[in-house]
Design a protein around this motif. Structure first.
Motif: not given
Length: 283
Positions: A227-239, A241-248
């Motif tokens: 439940d680390t909020a900023e990790a969800h945000r940062d992974r989402g933003l990275a996704y 950039e990588l075009g992984h829209l659902r994960g983002a």
């Protein structure tokens, strides 16, 4: 306690359920490094740390007082072995991978602290980490309080006045009082240490736009603390950039659930709206 045989490294998916200080610090630091170095010899690096302790033990005469023993440990690590802070390439990700730190004898405060802690604990002294703002430090209990050491500066002791000065810029310029300083100097759990190592890597890779490794670092943070909020945000933003829209979308939505009052809520909402309008990528 997680038990391993033949120095097998733990499974990432098992870590969230293990108590903070029962997480094997050395092994999970090597697990982090194995992401970057799939053929990493975990047993060999663990044996290296054991060998350091074996070589050091004869130098720690039982008649030595604690300051003299700590001086001997610091002399061994930082003079004989030559561990040092990487002052010229502080943001080199190799400073955060334990195999590289052991091979190159170069690191940043937290990785050098991990080496110092693991060796010192093996010779029977209770050295803990401090997730101090700015530079990571280590601490040891003494008769009249705690002794704080700086592994980035050859393990030298750091007094209360200097600690206050170091903390002040991170507290809006205010000097911490005694109670605040003691709180800052509270021992860091193994989970906190490992998460700080991963945050360091995530920040380095984000600075260079390496979104694959940003996503990986954030994912590993979530394996340790789902439940680390900023990790969800940062992974989402990275996704994104990588075009992984659902994960983002899933990660950014989870961030808003976890931190609905965050300062960047509006920016994240805008990102979600923009993601919703993008066509899916065909592979």
């Amino acid at each position: 306690m997680l038990v391993m045989t033949n120095h097998d490294l733990p499974d990432w998916d098992a870590l969230a359920k293990i108590a903070d200080d029962e997480l094997p610090l050395l092994d999970i630091a090597l697990l982090i490094a194995r992401d970057e170095y799939p053929d990493l010899d975990a047993a060999g690096y663990a044996a290296t740390v054991d060998a350091y302790a074996d070589a050091l033990r004869p130098q720690l005469d039982r008649d030595l007082d604690l300051p003299a023993r700590l001086t001997a440990i610091n002399r061994f690590l930082f003079e004989e072995l030559g561990f040092a802070g990487n002052t010229t390439q502080y943001d080199d990700p190799r400073n955060s991978y334990l195999n590289d730190v052991l091979d190159r004898k170069l690191g940043i405060p937290i990785s050098l602290a991990l080496v110092q802690m693991e060796v010192t604990r093996r010779v029977g002294l209770p050295l803990d980490g401090i997730s101090f703002p700015g530079h990571f430090l280590v601490r040891m209990p003494v008769d009249d309080g705690i002794l704080v050491l700086d592994p980035y500066n050859k393990g030298r002791p750091v007094g209360a006045d200097e600690l206050r000065e170091r903390a002040s810029p991170h507290l809006g310029g205010q000097m911490p009082d005694d109670q605040q300083l003691l709180q800052i100097l509270h021992p860091a759990t193994h989970r906190v240490i490992l998460m700080r190592m991963l945050r360091n890597l995530k920040a380095v890779y984000a600075e260079h736009g390496d979104w694959v490794r940003v996503a990986r670092s954030a994912d590993r943070l979530l394996k340790l603390a789902p439940d680390t909020a900023e990790a969800h945000r940062d992974r989402g933003l990275a996704y994104r950039e990588l075009g992984h829209l659902r994960g983002a979308r899933e990660d950014l939505a989870r961030y808003l659930q976890l931190l609905p009052e965050a300062d960047d809520v509006e920016a994240v909402r805008v990102a979600l709206i923009e993601l919703g309008s993008r066509p899916p990528r065909l592979n």
